[in-house]
Design a protein around this motif. Structure first.
Motif, PDB file in Angstrom:
ATOM      1  N   ASP A 129       0.839  -1.198   0.000  1.00  0.00           N
ATOM      2  CA  ASP A 129       0.000   0.000   0.000  1.00  0.00           C
ATOM      3  C   ASP A 129       0.873   1.247   0.000  1.00  0.00           C
ATOM      4  O   ASP A 129       2.082   1.176   0.249  1.00  0.00           O
ATOM      5  N   TYR A 130       0.248   2.388  -0.278  1.00  0.00           N
ATOM      6  CA  TYR A 130       0.985   3.643  -0.417  1.00  0.00           C
ATOM      7  C   TYR A 130       1.718   4.066   0.859  1.00  0.00           C
ATOM      8  O   TYR A 130       2.925   4.341   0.808  1.00  0.00           O
ATOM      9  N   PRO A 131       1.049   4.149   2.027  1.00  0.00           N
ATOM     10  CA  PRO A 131       1.768   4.659   3.202  1.00  0.00           C
ATOM     11  C   PRO A 131       2.934   3.772   3.630  1.00  0.00           C
ATOM     12  O   PRO A 131       3.988   4.275   4.017  1.00  0.00           O
ATOM     13  N   THR A 132       2.751   2.460   3.561  1.00  0.00           N
ATOM     14  CA  THR A 132       3.857   1.563   3.923  1.00  0.00           C
ATOM     15  C   THR A 132       5.006   1.723   2.937  1.00  0.00           C
ATOM     16  O   THR A 132       6.174   1.823   3.330  1.00  0.00           O
ATOM     17  N   ALA A 133       4.685   1.748   1.645  1.00  0.00           N
ATOM     18  CA  ALA A 133       5.726   1.892   0.634  1.00  0.00           C
ATOM     19  C   ALA A 133       6.468   3.213   0.780  1.00  0.00           C
ATOM     20  O   ALA A 133       7.704   3.261   0.674  1.00  0.00           O
ATOM     21  N   ARG A 134       5.730   4.278   1.040  1.00  0.00           N
ATOM     22  CA  ARG A 134       6.389   5.584   1.187  1.00  0.00           C
ATOM     23  C   ARG A 134       7.312   5.587   2.400  1.00  0.00           C
ATOM     24  O   ARG A 134       8.434   6.102   2.340  1.00  0.00           O
ATOM     25  N   THR A 135       6.844   5.006   3.500  1.00  0.00           N
ATOM     26  CA  THR A 135       7.657   4.943   4.716  1.00  0.00           C
ATOM     27  C   THR A 135       8.938   4.151   4.472  1.00  0.00           C
ATOM     28  O   THR A 135      10.035   4.579   4.859  1.00  0.00           O
ATOM     29  N   LEU A 136       8.824   2.996   3.830  1.00  0.00           N
ATOM     30  CA  LEU A 136       9.992   2.156   3.579  1.00  0.00           C
ATOM     31  C   LEU A 136      10.932   2.792   2.567  1.00  0.00           C
ATOM     32  O   LEU A 136      12.156   2.687   2.684  1.00  0.00           O
ATOM     33  N   ASP A 137      10.371   3.449   1.567  1.00  0.00           N
ATOM     34  CA  ASP A 137      11.186   4.136   0.578  1.00  0.00           C
ATOM     35  C   ASP A 137      11.999   5.230   1.247  1.00  0.00           C
ATOM     36  O   ASP A 137      13.205   5.365   0.995  1.00  0.00           O
ATOM     37  N   GLU A 138      11.362   6.004   2.110  1.00  0.00           N
ATOM     38  CA  GLU A 138      12.063   7.086   2.802  1.00  0.00           C
ATOM     39  C   GLU A 138      13.070   6.545   3.817  1.00  0.00           C
ATOM     40  O   GLU A 138      14.044   7.226   4.159  1.00  0.00           O
ATOM     41  N   ALA A 139      12.847   5.299   4.277  1.00  0.00           N
ATOM     42  CA  ALA A 139      13.786   4.673   5.205  1.00  0.00           C
ATOM     43  C   ALA A 139      15.058   4.203   4.504  1.00  0.00           C
ATOM     44  O   ALA A 139      16.061   3.902   5.149  1.00  0.00           O
ATOM     45  N   GLY A 140      15.006   4.131   3.176  1.00  0.00           N
ATOM     46  CA  GLY A 140      16.193   3.762   2.418  1.00  0.00           C
ATOM     47  C   GLY A 140      16.262   2.327   1.957  1.00  0.00           C
ATOM     48  O   GLY A 140      17.332   1.864   1.528  1.00  0.00           O
ATOM     49  N   VAL A 141      15.139   1.604   2.012  1.00  0.00           N
ATOM     50  CA  VAL A 141      15.121   0.213   1.551  1.00  0.00           C
ATOM     51  C   VAL A 141      15.483   0.159   0.067  1.00  0.00           C
ATOM     52  O   VAL A 141      15.020   0.986  -0.725  1.00  0.00           O
TER      53      VAL A 141
END
Length: 256
Positions: A27-39
């Motif tokens: 989903d969008y919020p999880t993906a955005r959070t992980l993307d910003e975390a540097g995964v």
């Protein structure tokens, strides 16, 4: 420009180097959070069948499901490579595999992943020839769970080990930029990794035995407490926090 092909090439170049970190997102919020975390890689896995849609296994997941969730994750990703699974029965032939891959790319996928080794070499080659990056998946194949009567550790016999080595080489020869090795004995996963020219990404295949690791985000953060694989160490307990927040809110609403 940081194109999917360039991103895949960058992952490919990390063979034997800095370990690759891949997490699932649906989903969008999880993906955005992980993307910003540097995964490094966001995998829209057909594991969403169980941890999002409530099915008993991945064999119920459709292309429509993968397109829907893939689009949501793609909207969020700014730096991570988005890889989307080809669901069961959508890549039975090389032609069908390419058609499905193109649909997923149109929905935002940067790369696709499919299960199988030697038997899927032509399928991978057809997709990569069209300029679409492919991630392989060998070892335990969840889409085969009904055929095999459950989830069984791989790489325990000489015959299995030989087949897994052949599968890894076939996937690499077909042009895949990396491959997942799932639920395979640690010593076997390590020997495959040493022999395979492309990065291997392990899940349930021993610690530090592959060129990277992938985890299902629900397992990692404790969002699906009803089943947690034995090889997973949750780093958070989201389900408990949600329960506590909901109960606190109800007490406030109901004046308790």
């Amino acid at each position: 420009m940081n194109t999917p092909l360039a991103q895949a090439a960058a992952i490919r170049s990390r063979k034997g180097g800095k370990p690759i970190a891949m997490l699932t997102a649906y989903d969008y919020p999880t993906a955005r959070t992980l993307d910003e975390a540097g995964v490094d890689i966001l995998l829209v896995g057909d594991s969403l069948g169980m941890v999002v849609l409530g099915y008993p296994d991945t064999t119920h997941v459709t292309l429509a499901h993968m397109l829907h969730h893939g689009e949501a994750v793609a909207r969020a990703a700014k730096r991570a490579l988005v890889v989307v699974d080809l669901p069961i029965n959508t890549y039975d032939t090389p032609e069908q595999a390419l058609d499905t891959a193109r649909k997923l790319v149109a929905a935002g996928a940067g790369a696709v992943k499919l299960e199988g080794g030697c038997d899927k070499e032509a399928h991978i080659a057809a997709i990569t020839a069209a300029g679409i990056p492919v991630m392989g998946h060998i070892g335990l194949l969840p889409q085969n769970v009904l055929k095999e009567g459950g989830y069984k550790m791989k790489g325990k016999t000489d015959a299995e080990i030989a087949q897994l080595h052949a599968d890894a080489q076939a996937v690499a020869h077909a042009g895949a930029f990396s491959t997942v090795i799932e639920c395979t004995r640690a010593d076997t996963a390590r020997s495959i990794t040493e022999a395979c020219p492309i990065p291997t990404i392990g899940i349930g295949s021993g610690k530090n035995c592959c060129d990277g690791e992938v985890a299902v985000i629900s397992d990692l953060v404790g969002a699906f407490p009803w089943f947690v694989p034995a090889f997973v160490q949750p780093r958070a307990h989201i389900a408990e926090s949600i329960t506590e927040a909901a109960q606190a809110w109800m007490r406030d609403v109901q004046g308790e």
